[in-house]
Write a protein that holds these residues in place. Sequence first.
Motif, PDB file in Angstrom:
ATOM      1  N   SER A  11       0.839  -1.192   0.000  1.00  0.00           N
ATOM      2  CA  SER A  11       0.000   0.000   0.000  1.00  0.00           C
ATOM      3  C   SER A  11       0.873   1.240   0.000  1.00  0.00           C
ATOM      4  O   SER A  11       2.000   1.223   0.504  1.00  0.00           O
ATOM      5  CB  SER A  11      -0.910   0.003   1.235  1.00  0.00           C
ATOM      6  OG  SER A  11      -1.633   1.213   1.338  1.00  0.00           O
ATOM      7  N   ALA A  12       0.335   2.326  -0.526  1.00  0.00           N
ATOM      8  CA  ALA A  12       1.031   3.611  -0.454  1.00  0.00           C
ATOM      9  C   ALA A  12       0.884   4.233   0.927  1.00  0.00           C
ATOM     10  O   ALA A  12       1.630   5.150   1.280  1.00  0.00           O
ATOM     11  CB  ALA A  12       0.478   4.565  -1.513  1.00  0.00           C
ATOM     12  N   GLN A  13      -0.067   3.751   1.723  1.00  0.00           N
ATOM     13  CA  GLN A  13      -0.271   4.270   3.063  1.00  0.00           C
ATOM     14  C   GLN A  13       0.658   3.545   4.039  1.00  0.00           C
ATOM     15  O   GLN A  13       1.031   2.389   3.824  1.00  0.00           O
ATOM     16  CB  GLN A  13      -1.734   4.108   3.476  1.00  0.00           C
ATOM     17  CG  GLN A  13      -2.694   4.806   2.507  1.00  0.00           C
ATOM     18  CD  GLN A  13      -4.096   4.896   3.057  1.00  0.00           C
ATOM     19  OE1 GLN A  13      -4.319   5.430   4.135  1.00  0.00           O
ATOM     20  NE2 GLN A  13      -5.054   4.362   2.310  1.00  0.00           N
ATOM     21  N   SER A  14       1.026   4.237   5.118  1.00  0.00           N
ATOM     22  CA  SER A  14       2.029   3.673   6.009  1.00  0.00           C
ATOM     23  C   SER A  14       1.849   4.187   7.428  1.00  0.00           C
ATOM     24  O   SER A  14       1.374   5.312   7.647  1.00  0.00           O
ATOM     25  CB  SER A  14       3.434   4.040   5.514  1.00  0.00           C
ATOM     26  OG  SER A  14       4.431   3.546   6.389  1.00  0.00           O
ATOM     27  N   VAL A  61     -12.904  -6.092  17.633  1.00  0.00           N
ATOM     28  CA  VAL A  61     -13.084  -5.180  16.508  1.00  0.00           C
ATOM     29  C   VAL A  61     -11.961  -5.446  15.512  1.00  0.00           C
ATOM     30  O   VAL A  61     -10.780  -5.392  15.861  1.00  0.00           O
ATOM     31  CB  VAL A  61     -13.041  -3.706  16.949  1.00  0.00           C
ATOM     32  CG1 VAL A  61     -13.255  -2.786  15.737  1.00  0.00           C
ATOM     33  CG2 VAL A  61     -14.072  -3.431  18.022  1.00  0.00           C
ATOM     34  N   LEU A  62     -12.324  -5.754  14.280  1.00  0.00           N
ATOM     35  CA  LEU A  62     -11.362  -5.970  13.200  1.00  0.00           C
ATOM     36  C   LEU A  62     -11.273  -4.703  12.361  1.00  0.00           C
ATOM     37  O   LEU A  62     -12.291  -4.232  11.848  1.00  0.00           O
ATOM     38  CB  LEU A  62     -11.826  -7.109  12.297  1.00  0.00           C
ATOM     39  CG  LEU A  62     -11.572  -8.537  12.735  1.00  0.00           C
ATOM     40  CD1 LEU A  62     -12.425  -9.475  11.887  1.00  0.00           C
ATOM     41  CD2 LEU A  62     -10.096  -8.885  12.565  1.00  0.00           C
ATOM     42  N   VAL A  63     -10.076  -4.153  12.211  1.00  0.00           N
ATOM     43  CA  VAL A  63      -9.895  -2.969  11.367  1.00  0.00           C
ATOM     44  C   VAL A  63      -8.955  -3.373  10.243  1.00  0.00           C
ATOM     45  O   VAL A  63      -7.737  -3.456  10.419  1.00  0.00           O
ATOM     46  CB  VAL A  63      -9.326  -1.782  12.166  1.00  0.00           C
ATOM     47  CG1 VAL A  63      -9.316  -0.538  11.291  1.00  0.00           C
ATOM     48  CG2 VAL A  63     -10.162  -1.532  13.425  1.00  0.00           C
ATOM     49  N   THR A 101      -7.512  -3.581  24.359  1.00  0.00           N
ATOM     50  CA  THR A 101      -6.247  -4.153  23.903  1.00  0.00           C
ATOM     51  C   THR A 101      -6.147  -3.941  22.399  1.00  0.00           C
ATOM     52  O   THR A 101      -7.113  -4.180  21.673  1.00  0.00           O
ATOM     53  CB  THR A 101      -6.182  -5.657  24.222  1.00  0.00           C
ATOM     54  OG1 THR A 101      -6.111  -5.827  25.637  1.00  0.00           O
ATOM     55  CG2 THR A 101      -4.958  -6.305  23.585  1.00  0.00           C
ATOM     56  N   VAL A 102      -4.992  -3.464  21.927  1.00  0.00           N
ATOM     57  CA  VAL A 102      -4.770  -3.269  20.498  1.00  0.00           C
ATOM     58  C   VAL A 102      -3.701  -4.243  20.026  1.00  0.00           C
ATOM     59  O   VAL A 102      -2.570  -4.228  20.523  1.00  0.00           O
ATOM     60  CB  VAL A 102      -4.344  -1.821  20.175  1.00  0.00           C
ATOM     61  CG1 VAL A 102      -4.087  -1.670  18.668  1.00  0.00           C
ATOM     62  CG2 VAL A 102      -5.416  -0.830  20.621  1.00  0.00           C
ATOM     63  N   LEU A 103      -4.071  -5.109  19.094  1.00  0.00           N
ATOM     64  CA  LEU A 103      -3.142  -6.047  18.472  1.00  0.00           C
ATOM     65  C   LEU A 103      -2.826  -5.568  17.057  1.00  0.00           C
ATOM     66  O   LEU A 103      -3.683  -4.996  16.383  1.00  0.00           O
ATOM     67  CB  LEU A 103      -3.742  -7.453  18.413  1.00  0.00           C
ATOM     68  CG  LEU A 103      -4.150  -8.096  19.739  1.00  0.00           C
ATOM     69  CD1 LEU A 103      -4.722  -9.494  19.480  1.00  0.00           C
ATOM     70  CD2 LEU A 103      -2.981  -8.157  20.693  1.00  0.00           C
ATOM     71  N   TYR A 104      -1.602  -5.839  16.617  1.00  0.00           N
ATOM     72  CA  TYR A 104      -1.173  -5.408  15.286  1.00  0.00           C
ATOM     73  C   TYR A 104      -0.811  -6.631  14.457  1.00  0.00           C
ATOM     74  O   TYR A 104       0.012  -7.460  14.866  1.00  0.00           O
ATOM     75  CB  TYR A 104       0.038  -4.490  15.401  1.00  0.00           C
ATOM     76  CG  TYR A 104       0.601  -4.036  14.070  1.00  0.00           C
ATOM     77  CD1 TYR A 104      -0.209  -3.424  13.126  1.00  0.00           C
ATOM     78  CD2 TYR A 104       1.950  -4.217  13.767  1.00  0.00           C
ATOM     79  CE1 TYR A 104       0.301  -3.006  11.908  1.00  0.00           C
ATOM     80  CE2 TYR A 104       2.473  -3.780  12.560  1.00  0.00           C
ATOM     81  CZ  TYR A 104       1.647  -3.191  11.631  1.00  0.00           C
ATOM     82  OH  TYR A 104       2.163  -2.773  10.421  1.00  0.00           O
ATOM     83  N   ALA A 105      -1.425  -6.742  13.288  1.00  0.00           N
ATOM     84  CA  ALA A 105      -1.195  -7.880  12.405  1.00  0.00           C
ATOM     85  C   ALA A 105      -0.621  -7.435  11.074  1.00  0.00           C
ATOM     86  O   ALA A 105      -1.177  -6.561  10.413  1.00  0.00           O
ATOM     87  CB  ALA A 105      -2.507  -8.637  12.168  1.00  0.00           C
ATOM     88  N   LEU A 123      -3.133   0.558   9.032  1.00  0.00           N
ATOM     89  CA  LEU A 123      -4.164   1.208   9.835  1.00  0.00           C
ATOM     90  C   LEU A 123      -3.800   1.288  11.315  1.00  0.00           C
ATOM     91  O   LEU A 123      -4.567   1.826  12.114  1.00  0.00           O
ATOM     92  CB  LEU A 123      -5.495   0.475   9.669  1.00  0.00           C
ATOM     93  CG  LEU A 123      -6.067   0.487   8.247  1.00  0.00           C
ATOM     94  CD1 LEU A 123      -7.333  -0.368   8.177  1.00  0.00           C
ATOM     95  CD2 LEU A 123      -6.367   1.904   7.789  1.00  0.00           C
ATOM     96  N   ALA A 124      -2.641   0.792  11.703  1.00  0.00           N
ATOM     97  CA  ALA A 124      -2.302   0.714  13.130  1.00  0.00           C
ATOM     98  C   ALA A 124      -2.246   2.077  13.794  1.00  0.00           C
ATOM     99  O   ALA A 124      -2.793   2.269  14.889  1.00  0.00           O
ATOM    100  CB  ALA A 124      -0.970  -0.014  13.307  1.00  0.00           C
TER     101      ALA A 124
END
Length: 305
Positions: A169-172, A240-242, A215-219, A201-202
């Motif tokens: 992605s161009a987003q970071s 919640v899935l983002v 709790t925030v998980l990063y995948a 999106l983190a």
Amino acid sequence: MTTTLSRTVEDQRQRFYRLLPDLLADDPRAVAVFAVVGLGHLDPAAVAPVRDRVIDVGIREQLLIGAAGGLALTGLRPIVHTFAPFLVERPFEQVKLDLGHQGVGAVLVSSGGSHDWPAGGETHMGRRDVALLDTLDGWTVHVPGHPDEAEALLRAALPGNDRVYLRLSAQSNAVARLATDGRMQVLRRGFGPTVIAVGPLADRVLEATADLDVTVLYATTVRPFDAATLRATLGEPDVVLVEPYLRDTSAAEVSRALRGTRHRVLGLGPGPAELRRYGTVDEHDAAHGLDVAGLRHAVTSFVRG
């Protein structure tokens, strides 16, 4: 798992183009397959020594995957690149048969994300890609959130013979959170629901939930899905899935991970409706509720139930 402090100076796609000649030079099995898209971004001088392993099939996306399958049958490791809808949607039958049915692997590297190039319109928007690959067996899917992560995941994928999809992605995010073991990282611990932020999106998720007890998980690897980390860190059984691709794509994975536990799942991401005004990336994010304000509203409403 570590967090680097390097700031983004190039996007993921630019990193891929700069890195590719070195990857080909370092690995005699590696061969790059293009369908025109992206070739003009390669440095001619850098690619000259490995030019015999850079193949352009023209604007023929079915042939792009078919050629990759044939190359893989000879023992080579194809790196296949184009925009996401041209890499997964248009040649889906070839992805299913020429790779999966033949039992061979390749590294598919897409660009464009879901709406990174709004001026391209619906033909160049790839929000359905991960959902489509979910209908097939044996795919590893990486969704990096930073160019350093994209590089690490690509390097880790090359030595194998499996089927890998690397979604660029161009987003970071502002910093890289490097992990190539497929595990989700814990960015914040709380006693309430769990929010899973995927790829780029983190940072937005952290900002949107800054004062919430979650709790925030990063995948960065979404397939296989890291059910173990979700279960190990779960507070309240609400998730919640983002995701930066079609919303609810991983909802079934969460339900399987929490089978036997009463739980709720909220999926956030680009919706199935076509947004017919080209607009800007930020406008598309806002329309899909993926800006900070939209995420904040959705997560807060869900938490308050």
